[in-house]
Write an enzyme that holds these catalytic residues in place. Structure first.
Site, PDB file in Angstrom:
ATOM      1  N   CYS A  99       6.613  -4.492  15.547  1.00  0.00           N
ATOM      2  CA  CYS A  99       6.280  -3.450  16.530  1.00  0.00           C
ATOM      3  C   CYS A  99       4.852  -3.657  17.046  1.00  0.00           C
ATOM      4  CB  CYS A  99       6.432  -2.064  15.911  1.00  0.00           C
ATOM      5  SG  CYS A  99       8.134  -1.710  15.424  1.00  0.00           S
ATOM      6  N   CYS A 105       1.854  -1.758  15.177  1.00  0.00           N
ATOM      7  CA  CYS A 105       1.867  -1.601  13.717  1.00  0.00           C
ATOM      8  C   CYS A 105       1.235  -2.791  13.009  1.00  0.00           C
ATOM      9  CB  CYS A 105       3.309  -1.416  13.253  1.00  0.00           C
ATOM     10  SG  CYS A 105       3.482  -1.270  11.474  1.00  0.00           S
ATOM     11  N   CYS A 107       6.607  -7.075   7.100  1.00  0.00           N
ATOM     12  CA  CYS A 107       7.743  -6.528   7.835  1.00  0.00           C
ATOM     13  C   CYS A 107       8.063  -7.513   8.956  1.00  0.00           C
ATOM     14  CB  CYS A 107       7.345  -5.181   8.447  1.00  0.00           C
ATOM     15  SG  CYS A 107       8.682  -4.365   9.349  1.00  0.00           S
ATOM     16  N   GLU A 110       0.811  -1.215   0.000  1.00  0.00           N
ATOM     17  CA  GLU A 110       0.000   0.000   0.000  1.00  0.00           C
ATOM     18  C   GLU A 110       0.843   1.262   0.000  1.00  0.00           C
ATOM     19  OE1 GLU A 110      -1.813  -1.356   3.846  1.00  0.00           O
ATOM     20  OE2 GLU A 110      -1.751   0.781   4.280  1.00  0.00           O
ATOM     21  N   CYS A 153      -0.600   2.607   7.523  1.00  0.00           N
ATOM     22  CA  CYS A 153       0.301   1.819   8.374  1.00  0.00           C
ATOM     23  C   CYS A 153       0.027   0.323   8.227  1.00  0.00           C
ATOM     24  CB  CYS A 153       0.169   2.223   9.852  1.00  0.00           C
ATOM     25  SG  CYS A 153       0.462   3.949  10.170  1.00  0.00           S
ATOM     26  N   SER A 206      12.125   6.124  14.312  1.00  0.00           N
ATOM     27  CA  SER A 206      10.944   5.810  15.124  1.00  0.00           C
ATOM     28  C   SER A 206      11.404   5.567  16.542  1.00  0.00           C
ATOM     29  CB  SER A 206      10.245   4.574  14.557  1.00  0.00           C
ATOM     30  OG  SER A 206       9.826   4.843  13.243  1.00  0.00           O
ATOM     31  N   LEU A 207      11.205   6.553  17.385  1.00  0.00           N
ATOM     32  CA  LEU A 207      11.732   6.507  18.747  1.00  0.00           C
ATOM     33  C   LEU A 207      10.703   5.876  19.694  1.00  0.00           C
ATOM     34  CD1 LEU A 207      14.260   7.423  20.327  1.00  0.00           C
ATOM     35  CD2 LEU A 207      13.061   9.569  20.802  1.00  0.00           C
ATOM     36  N   ASN A 243      -2.649   5.404  15.452  1.00  0.00           N
ATOM     37  CA  ASN A 243      -3.683   4.871  14.583  1.00  0.00           C
ATOM     38  C   ASN A 243      -4.098   3.541  15.202  1.00  0.00           C
ATOM     39  OD1 ASN A 243      -4.986   5.098  12.046  1.00  0.00           O
ATOM     40  ND2 ASN A 243      -3.009   5.616  11.105  1.00  0.00           N
ATOM     41  N   GLY A 289       7.167  -2.144   5.732  1.00  0.00           N
ATOM     42  CA  GLY A 289       8.541  -2.609   5.630  1.00  0.00           C
ATOM     43  C   GLY A 289       9.514  -1.744   6.391  1.00  0.00           C
ATOM     44  N   GLU A 290      10.693  -2.305   6.620  1.00  0.00           N
ATOM     45  CA  GLU A 290      11.766  -1.581   7.300  1.00  0.00           C
ATOM     46  C   GLU A 290      12.873  -1.344   6.265  1.00  0.00           C
ATOM     47  OE1 GLU A 290      12.743   0.072  10.027  1.00  0.00           O
ATOM     48  OE2 GLU A 290      14.690   0.118   9.039  1.00  0.00           O
TER      49      GLU A 290
HETATM   50  N1  SAH Z   1       9.845   0.566   9.432  1.00  0.00           N
HETATM   51  C1  SAH Z   1       9.992   1.982   9.402  1.00  0.00           C
HETATM   52  C2  SAH Z   1       9.008   2.718   8.501  1.00  0.00           C
HETATM   53  C3  SAH Z   1       7.561   2.303   8.495  1.00  0.00           C
HETATM   54  S1  SAH Z   1       6.413   2.863   9.625  1.00  0.00           S
HETATM   55  C4  SAH Z   1       9.961   2.554  10.790  1.00  0.00           C
HETATM   56  O1  SAH Z   1       9.762   1.794  11.736  1.00  0.00           O
HETATM   57  O2  SAH Z   1      10.183   3.743  10.955  1.00  0.00           O
HETATM   58  C5  SAH Z   1       6.334   4.617   9.613  1.00  0.00           C
HETATM   59  C6  SAH Z   1       6.016   5.177  10.983  1.00  0.00           C
HETATM   60  O3  SAH Z   1       4.678   4.892  11.389  1.00  0.00           O
HETATM   61  C7  SAH Z   1       6.918   4.630  12.069  1.00  0.00           C
HETATM   62  O4  SAH Z   1       7.290   5.663  12.933  1.00  0.00           O
HETATM   63  C8  SAH Z   1       6.003   3.671  12.777  1.00  0.00           C
HETATM   64  O5  SAH Z   1       6.464   3.403  14.072  1.00  0.00           O
HETATM   65  C9  SAH Z   1       4.690   4.412  12.719  1.00  0.00           C
HETATM   66  N2  SAH Z   1       3.498   3.587  12.935  1.00  0.00           N
HETATM   67  C10 SAH Z   1       3.276   2.313  12.571  1.00  0.00           C
HETATM   68  N3  SAH Z   1       2.056   1.905  12.951  1.00  0.00           N
HETATM   69  C11 SAH Z   1       1.489   2.949  13.567  1.00  0.00           C
HETATM   70  C12 SAH Z   1       0.225   3.160  14.183  1.00  0.00           C
HETATM   71  N4  SAH Z   1      -0.685   2.202  14.238  1.00  0.00           N
HETATM   72  N5  SAH Z   1      -0.036   4.377  14.706  1.00  0.00           N
HETATM   73  C13 SAH Z   1       0.892   5.360  14.651  1.00  0.00           C
HETATM   74  N6  SAH Z   1       2.098   5.230  14.079  1.00  0.00           N
HETATM   75  C14 SAH Z   1       2.403   4.034  13.566  1.00  0.00           C
END
Ligand code: SAH
Length: 351
Positions: free
Chosen positions: A108, A111, A104, A84, A330, A211-212, A287, A156-157
């Site tokens: 997390c 996610c 991925c 997507e 996401c 992504s902290l 989200n 994806g990462e």
């Molecule tokens: N893998 C990479 C990029 C993809 S996600 C990463 O981890 O950064 C892009 C961003 O969206 C990341 O900061 C991720 O932590 C965040 N994200 C993923 N799912 C989410 C959700 N349900 N609500 C808010 N942020 C989310």
């Protein structure tokens, strides 16, 4: 099989010997404008037939349009897998959110992209294909770009598919091609530390987003399995190296989660963490993913957290959210396609 979309102009000239040589230019321009080989009418039919299927991009399978002008896409890959993307119009240009893998493996806690694990890496041509398909769908070509900015924040990462992502960054920013400058590209990572160092040394000039999501190792481990491998101290050291090497301001993504990461002590720890380099904190409203039991915070709580950060001179804003009327992003669009049983985890079509 070779994919012509994986190739730079110079590589294409080596691989495809066409006479006269301007035919290679026509082929490249056609591909970079998002056309399939069969649609590049500048090329004689026998040439098109001979080249057949050697350019494999992605097709937009379904478009969801929001009242705010953003669009979300489900793309279909040549092997049937679904990924997507999101298109967001801004006053300064138009941004496309690009996926780098099918699924991925980072897992997390909040996610949706990681729910079924990693299916496979995307090739450079498949990442480029997303940009070219959306550019074309907005009436753009190689010369007349309708997409000016990219964020590698789809499923994806990116640093877990390192070589393909680097090749994609070179292709998409090439002067011969669609030429989206690396300064207009952000790469978002959960923090694969050794590859942050490698990326810094590539000297590409992309913005690094990290992504902290937590200010202690303990909380970060609860939310992000990658934190078992690298501590926050190691991550911050890598980020400082990236800043020192590139001079690019670092972006931190921080999804606010009720009861987890937005209290007073998070503010204090964050202040300590971001000293000594230039950075901005992008606060993200969680989200809610129905498969996960984490809760976001209210807008009032988010504002309070954001104010507290700013009062300590930390640059922070709450990220503008797009397309709330057209379903979550996401990784949730692909999941809903899988849950509707129209597609399996691996993208096979269910009739
Ligand atoms: N893998 C990479 C990029 C993809 S996600 C990463 O981890 O950064 C892009 C961003 O969206 C990341 O900061 C991720 O932590 C965040 N994200 C993923 N799912 C989410 C959700 N349900 N609500 C808010 N942020 C989310």
């Amino acid at each position: 099989m070779i994919n012509l979309l994986d190739l730079t102009y110079d590589e294409l000239s080596e691989v495809v010997k066409l006479e006269p040589s301007y035919r290679v230019k026509q082929l490249f321009a056609g591909l970079q404008s998002g056309y399939k080989i069969s649609e590049i009418s500048a090329l004689p039919l026998p040439v098109r037939e001979a080249l057949g299927d050697y350019a494999v991009g992605v097709d937009i399978d379904e478009t969801f349009r929001s009242v705010d002008g953003s669009e979300k896409y489900l793309y279909r890959l040549s092997d049937g897998n679904i990924i997507e993307g999101v298109y967001m119009p801004h006053d300064y240009g138009n941004t496309l959110c690009v996926s780098t893998q099918v699924g991925c493996r980072m897992g997390c806690a909040f996610c949706a992209s990681g729910i079924g694990g990693l299916v496979r890496d995307l090739t450079p041509g498949e990442m480029l294909g997303q940009v070219l398909s959306v550019n074309r769908s907005h009436g753009g070509t190689i010369k007349d770009r309708k997409i000016t900015n990219l964020v590698l924040m789809g499923s994806g990462e990116p640093l877990d598919n390192y070589d393909n992502v680097i090749k994609f960054l070179k292709l998409v920013s090439s002067k011969d091609g669609i030429n989206i400058g690396t300064r207009n590209i952000s790469l978002s990572t959960c923090g694969i530390v050794e590859n942050i160092y490698r990326l810094a040394d590539e000297n590409l000039g992309v913005t690094l987003s990290v992504s902290l999501h937590a200010t202690t190792d303990e909380t970060r481990r609860e939310l992000m399995p990658i934190a078992n491998k690298y501590t926050l101290a190691q991550l911050i050291a890598a980020v400082k190296y990236y800043f020192a090497k590139t001079g690019r301001r670092i972006i931190f993504e921080y999804s606010m989660i009720k009861g987890k990461n937005i209290d007073y002590f998070d503010v204090v720890r964050l202040e300590r963490m971001v000293k000594g380099f230039s950075c901005h904190v992008n606060l993200i409203m969680l989200n809610t993913v129905k498969e996960k039991n984490l809760q976001g915070c209210t807008l009032a709580e988010a504002r309070r957290f954001s104010e507290r950060l700013r009062s300590r001179n930390i640059s922070a804003t709450i990220r503008k959210s797009f397309g709330n009327d057209i379903g979550g992003a996401c990784g949730q669009l692909r999941r809903s396609r899988i849950n509707d049983k129209k597609t399996t985890e691996k993208g096979e079509k269910n009739e």
